[in-house]
Design a protein around this motif. Sequence first.
Motif, PDB file in Angstrom:
ATOM      1  N   ARG A  98      -1.650  -7.129  -9.524  1.00  0.00           N
ATOM      2  CA  ARG A  98      -2.362  -6.235 -10.439  1.00  0.00           C
ATOM      3  C   ARG A  98      -1.728  -4.845 -10.434  1.00  0.00           C
ATOM      4  O   ARG A  98      -1.630  -4.191 -11.470  1.00  0.00           O
ATOM      5  N   GLN A  99      -1.301  -4.413  -9.268  1.00  0.00           N
ATOM      6  CA  GLN A  99      -0.754  -3.066  -9.134  1.00  0.00           C
ATOM      7  C   GLN A  99       0.529  -2.888  -9.943  1.00  0.00           C
ATOM      8  O   GLN A  99       0.768  -1.826 -10.529  1.00  0.00           O
ATOM      9  N   ALA A 100       1.363  -3.935  -9.991  1.00  0.00           N
ATOM     10  CA  ALA A 100       2.661  -3.826 -10.666  1.00  0.00           C
ATOM     11  C   ALA A 100       2.726  -4.655 -11.943  1.00  0.00           C
ATOM     12  O   ALA A 100       3.806  -4.925 -12.447  1.00  0.00           O
ATOM     13  N   ALA A 101       1.562  -5.035 -12.479  1.00  0.00           N
ATOM     14  CA  ALA A 101       1.548  -5.926 -13.643  1.00  0.00           C
ATOM     15  C   ALA A 101       2.311  -5.330 -14.823  1.00  0.00           C
ATOM     16  O   ALA A 101       2.994  -6.053 -15.548  1.00  0.00           O
ATOM     17  N   PHE A 102       2.205  -4.031 -15.030  1.00  0.00           N
ATOM     18  CA  PHE A 102       2.849  -3.412 -16.188  1.00  0.00           C
ATOM     19  C   PHE A 102       3.928  -2.413 -15.769  1.00  0.00           C
ATOM     20  O   PHE A 102       4.282  -1.509 -16.537  1.00  0.00           O
ATOM     21  N   LYS A 103       4.439  -2.615 -14.573  1.00  0.00           N
ATOM     22  CA  LYS A 103       5.559  -1.795 -14.129  1.00  0.00           C
ATOM     23  C   LYS A 103       6.852  -2.467 -14.572  1.00  0.00           C
ATOM     24  O   LYS A 103       7.138  -3.602 -14.203  1.00  0.00           O
ATOM     25  N   ARG A 104       7.624  -1.785 -15.380  1.00  0.00           N
ATOM     26  CA  ARG A 104       8.871  -2.345 -15.900  1.00  0.00           C
ATOM     27  C   ARG A 104      10.057  -1.748 -15.164  1.00  0.00           C
ATOM     28  O   ARG A 104      10.243  -0.531 -15.142  1.00  0.00           O
ATOM     29  N   ARG A 105      10.850  -2.636 -14.607  1.00  0.00           N
ATOM     30  CA  ARG A 105      12.089  -2.172 -13.992  1.00  0.00           C
ATOM     31  C   ARG A 105      13.122  -1.883 -15.089  1.00  0.00           C
ATOM     32  O   ARG A 105      13.167  -2.564 -16.104  1.00  0.00           O
ATOM     33  N   ARG A 106      13.941  -0.906 -14.847  1.00  0.00           N
ATOM     34  CA  ARG A 106      14.976  -0.555 -15.820  1.00  0.00           C
ATOM     35  C   ARG A 106      16.077  -1.615 -15.787  1.00  0.00           C
ATOM     36  O   ARG A 106      16.647  -1.913 -14.729  1.00  0.00           O
ATOM     37  N   SER A 107      16.367  -2.185 -16.939  1.00  0.00           N
ATOM     38  CA  SER A 107      17.373  -3.249 -17.021  1.00  0.00           C
ATOM     39  C   SER A 107      18.776  -2.676 -16.919  1.00  0.00           C
ATOM     40  O   SER A 107      19.104  -1.663 -17.554  1.00  0.00           O
ATOM     41  N   VAL A 108      19.609  -3.354 -16.129  1.00  0.00           N
ATOM     42  CA  VAL A 108      21.026  -3.014 -16.007  1.00  0.00           C
ATOM     43  C   VAL A 108      21.804  -4.250 -16.443  1.00  0.00           C
ATOM     44  O   VAL A 108      21.791  -5.275 -15.759  1.00  0.00           O
ATOM     45  N   ASN A 109      22.474  -4.164 -17.585  1.00  0.00           N
ATOM     46  CA  ASN A 109      23.204  -5.313 -18.117  1.00  0.00           C
ATOM     47  C   ASN A 109      24.687  -5.281 -17.783  1.00  0.00           C
ATOM     48  O   ASN A 109      25.443  -6.143 -18.252  1.00  0.00           O
ATOM     49  N   ALA A 110      25.107  -4.313 -16.989  1.00  0.00           N
ATOM     50  CA  ALA A 110      26.510  -4.252 -16.580  1.00  0.00           C
ATOM     51  C   ALA A 110      26.872  -5.517 -15.811  1.00  0.00           C
ATOM     52  O   ALA A 110      26.090  -6.018 -15.005  1.00  0.00           O
ATOM     53  N   GLN A 111      28.063  -6.039 -16.071  1.00  0.00           N
ATOM     54  CA  GLN A 111      28.526  -7.256 -15.398  1.00  0.00           C
ATOM     55  C   GLN A 111      29.126  -6.877 -14.052  1.00  0.00           C
ATOM     56  O   GLN A 111      30.177  -6.256 -13.983  1.00  0.00           O
ATOM     57  N   ILE A 112      28.439  -7.275 -13.000  1.00  0.00           N
ATOM     58  CA  ILE A 112      28.825  -6.898 -11.639  1.00  0.00           C
ATOM     59  C   ILE A 112      29.329  -8.137 -10.908  1.00  0.00           C
ATOM     60  O   ILE A 112      28.659  -9.183 -10.895  1.00  0.00           O
ATOM     61  N   VAL A 113      30.492  -8.041 -10.318  1.00  0.00           N
ATOM     62  CA  VAL A 113      31.095  -9.150  -9.577  1.00  0.00           C
ATOM     63  C   VAL A 113      31.177  -8.766  -8.108  1.00  0.00           C
ATOM     64  O   VAL A 113      31.692  -7.699  -7.761  1.00  0.00           O
ATOM     65  N   ILE A 114      30.653  -9.633  -7.241  1.00  0.00           N
ATOM     66  CA  ILE A 114      30.717  -9.432  -5.793  1.00  0.00           C
ATOM     67  C   ILE A 114      31.714 -10.445  -5.249  1.00  0.00           C
ATOM     68  O   ILE A 114      31.512 -11.663  -5.365  1.00  0.00           O
ATOM     69  N   ALA A 115      32.801  -9.961  -4.668  1.00  0.00           N
ATOM     70  CA  ALA A 115      33.870 -10.832  -4.182  1.00  0.00           C
ATOM     71  C   ALA A 115      33.652 -11.138  -2.706  1.00  0.00           C
ATOM     72  O   ALA A 115      33.591 -10.234  -1.876  1.00  0.00           O
ATOM     73  N   GLY A 116      33.496 -12.421  -2.409  1.00  0.00           N
ATOM     74  CA  GLY A 116      33.358 -12.837  -1.020  1.00  0.00           C
ATOM     75  C   GLY A 116      31.924 -13.081  -0.633  1.00  0.00           C
ATOM     76  O   GLY A 116      31.025 -12.311  -0.975  1.00  0.00           O
ATOM     77  N   ALA A 117      31.706 -14.200   0.088  1.00  0.00           N
ATOM     78  CA  ALA A 117      30.350 -14.570   0.507  1.00  0.00           C
ATOM     79  C   ALA A 117      30.155 -14.320   1.990  1.00  0.00           C
ATOM     80  O   ALA A 117      29.498 -15.097   2.682  1.00  0.00           O
ATOM     81  N   SER A 118      30.732 -13.232   2.475  1.00  0.00           N
ATOM     82  CA  SER A 118      30.505 -12.860   3.867  1.00  0.00           C
ATOM     83  C   SER A 118      29.087 -12.323   4.007  1.00  0.00           C
ATOM     84  O   SER A 118      28.357 -12.168   3.023  1.00  0.00           O
ATOM     85  N   GLU A 119      28.694 -12.024   5.235  1.00  0.00           N
ATOM     86  CA  GLU A 119      27.370 -11.442   5.437  1.00  0.00           C
ATOM     87  C   GLU A 119      27.249 -10.117   4.689  1.00  0.00           C
ATOM     88  O   GLU A 119      26.191  -9.801   4.128  1.00  0.00           O
ATOM     89  N   CYS A 120      28.335  -9.367   4.653  1.00  0.00           N
ATOM     90  CA  CYS A 120      28.320  -8.083   3.940  1.00  0.00           C
ATOM     91  C   CYS A 120      28.137  -8.311   2.438  1.00  0.00           C
ATOM     92  O   CYS A 120      27.305  -7.665   1.800  1.00  0.00           O
TER      93      CYS A 120
ATOM     94  N   ASP B  25      27.344  -2.247 -21.048  1.00  0.00           N
ATOM     95  CA  ASP B  25      27.231  -0.945 -20.374  1.00  0.00           C
ATOM     96  C   ASP B  25      26.270  -0.002 -21.087  1.00  0.00           C
ATOM     97  O   ASP B  25      26.213   1.193 -20.768  1.00  0.00           O
ATOM     98  N   SER B  26      25.494  -0.502 -22.040  1.00  0.00           N
ATOM     99  CA  SER B  26      24.579   0.349 -22.802  1.00  0.00           C
ATOM    100  C   SER B  26      23.195   0.349 -22.169  1.00  0.00           C
ATOM    101  O   SER B  26      22.744  -0.652 -21.608  1.00  0.00           O
ATOM    102  N   HIS B  27      22.511   1.491 -22.272  1.00  0.00           N
ATOM    103  CA  HIS B  27      21.103   1.554 -21.883  1.00  0.00           C
ATOM    104  C   HIS B  27      20.268   0.789 -22.906  1.00  0.00           C
ATOM    105  O   HIS B  27      20.646   0.654 -24.072  1.00  0.00           O
ATOM    106  N   GLU B  28      19.130   0.294 -22.476  1.00  0.00           N
ATOM    107  CA  GLU B  28      18.229  -0.408 -23.378  1.00  0.00           C
ATOM    108  C   GLU B  28      17.171   0.555 -23.909  1.00  0.00           C
ATOM    109  O   GLU B  28      16.433   1.153 -23.127  1.00  0.00           O
ATOM    110  N   PRO B  29      17.054   0.709 -25.223  1.00  0.00           N
ATOM    111  CA  PRO B  29      15.970   1.536 -25.767  1.00  0.00           C
ATOM    112  C   PRO B  29      14.634   0.835 -25.607  1.00  0.00           C
ATOM    113  O   PRO B  29      14.555  -0.347 -25.269  1.00  0.00           O
ATOM    114  N   ALA B  30      13.557   1.553 -25.864  1.00  0.00           N
ATOM    115  CA  ALA B  30      12.212   1.015 -25.653  1.00  0.00           C
ATOM    116  C   ALA B  30      11.936  -0.211 -26.511  1.00  0.00           C
ATOM    117  O   ALA B  30      11.134  -1.072 -26.141  1.00  0.00           O
TER     118      ALA B  30
END
Length: 699
Positions: free
Chosen positions: A636-658, A441-446
């Motif tokens: 080329r446009q997004a070569a150095f665009k970094r998405r913010r990492s989210v390390n939280a453990q997320i569980v999705i229950a059920g494989a319905s369309e939703c 649940d921690s943010h990642e520093p640079a």
Amino acid sequence: MGVTARLTVARDVVAIDALVKKTSKKDANSTLLLGSALLNLSAFDEKDNLVGFLCLDDVPCTRLGHSAGPAAGWTQEAAGERFKLGSTAFVRVCATDPLYEIEAASALLRVAFLHIPSLQRLLMAAGGELSFTEPGLSSVFSRVASSKEAGVVLYEAPREAVVPPLTIRPARVEDHDDMLPILQRCERAFPALAKLPESSRPNEPFALTRVVAGQDERNRVLVAEADGKLVGFIVMTSDVDTGNLAETFDLHPFDNFLPPEIYEQQYEEARTVVRERKLGQLRAEAARRKQLEAEAAEQAEGADQGQDEAAAETAAPASNPPSAQGTTAGEELVGSGEQQEGGEAGGGDGGEAAAVDAATEPSISAEEAAILSDAEPTEEETRAEMLALFAGTQLEMEPTLFAVTMLCMDPAYEAQAHEFLGPAFAAFNDKLYCVITLPHDSHEPALMDAMTRVAPLPGSLFPEVLFMFNRHALIPDFFVRLGTPDDLEQVATLVAGMPNSSDICASFIGAAAAGTAVVAMCQSELVGLCTVNPEVDLELLQANFALSSHVDLAYQPRAQHGEIDMYTMNPIFVHRHRSFLAASMRLLGKTALYYALPPGQQPPDMQEVLAQVAPRHRTASEKQLQAEFALYAFTRQAAFKRRRSVNAQIVIAGASECGLAVLERLLLDLDLQFNYLTLLAPGGIKVGGMVCQYTAGVI
């Protein structure tokens, strides 16, 4: 006046074109630059008005607004050894509002160097002097060459001139008062990296002083200073439980953080144990099989003998030959038979045995060879046995790592935290790896951008994320060039031990001959490889994926698209994926590279720097142009665009369309990268309808 810089986005192009037109009287066509240049940055004032634009390219070029005719050839020649793909860039456009020239130029150049860690220098080919017209640029750029005939001057700005390096030194007890405010700020932003060790009695006053005073060979504290002001500190220890980490993470690419000779010894011992166990099982199984076959043969032989005796008894009363003639014939027949049988028996230990041995020896050898082949341990079996044999055992030698337990930086200098790594390894001169663990649940520093996230083992319940950095990754001599057939030997060395090593070598041979192979080099050693298929079926991709969300096909013709065929990188240098792929695109004349991931195939290491392209879900009646793979893009446009990492453990229950729609939405987020997603599907994924469009590759 506060000026900030960030990556340029599509909504900035109108304001950029107006600013460039105003300052240089030229048309920038920033939409084209967004898709073709190395890096585009925009600067804004406190009211969010555009006050600056910087466009960098990784090919020798003249600055916009200056003649590119005779100057282009001279610029390429003058750059010479100063230009090294991957660590050098040219300024193609730099436009700033006259009222903000110094602030905007400073912000743009600083963000450019911080955004591309491998960038060591900027070059700019322009006409005339910068001193009077652009003091912000002239304060960091210095003249290195000029040509009256071409009417151009070549300027250079080293990284140190734009981003002055921090001064790193061992911490002293008297640093406490300067360290405390930084610690208190970090307790809010990164509490996991601002937690004082229990040995310092953190609930009592001057705990930080006790941490500094407690330094020894196994515990070190370093501080960073900028212009004489303390701006950060780092706490490290070499007391690390490697056994716990080895049970939780896949550390084999890093020798389990053991000295190489110890790791090789454990590896061979585990292989021997697995091989002997499998040999015993296979030989026992072969013996049982032979016994069953022998029993079956005896039963068949007994049945045949009984049938022969019954046939002889039936034939005897019906035959009445003349006595003398018949007896002679009978005796002669029997004697002949006895002679034959005796001859066979006489050689029984000789002739018959030799015949049997000659007949069966090849089959036995072949069977034994098959057993030996089947008994060879797989990589997974060997690693599992190493864990069973050596987990929790006391090592005679020290592991090859140290851990960062605290890292606190002034927010203005957080992007320079990676400068601690060199002095940190100097403090632990016998260590090869630096590791950091963060709660999910921690943010990642640079600093994490420079490190490698280590993959956990399946089913791991370890509550933290592990990051690693190798000492050799500090080597600055990293560059990219086209591959040649002469590189095959080094390629084979790089991929040795991989299950598809022969396929990679074969792909490289063909790509090198066609000029579509790119290699990364470090101190004359090949450390990375990428082969590209220059032909892309854009119709197939457009029909099945939302390609327009990532590339502008109006400005990027078919020839500028390519497909990654093979890719591998030495684990030490995986933090250079972006630089390597960006340089590969420039060498091959591409503005977009795609990677198709079939269902069931292991994702490549560089997947984290690729953007997954959203699929177009098709109905069952739309069978044409179906694509049975997930698509990733690197542009080329997004070569150095970094998405913010989210390390939280997320569980999705059920494989319905939703449930699957939620999962897809998280995976395809353009700004966030969710690293730990789990889908619970007790009944599996339904086949038929819209849900069946979610294949394993897409998920």
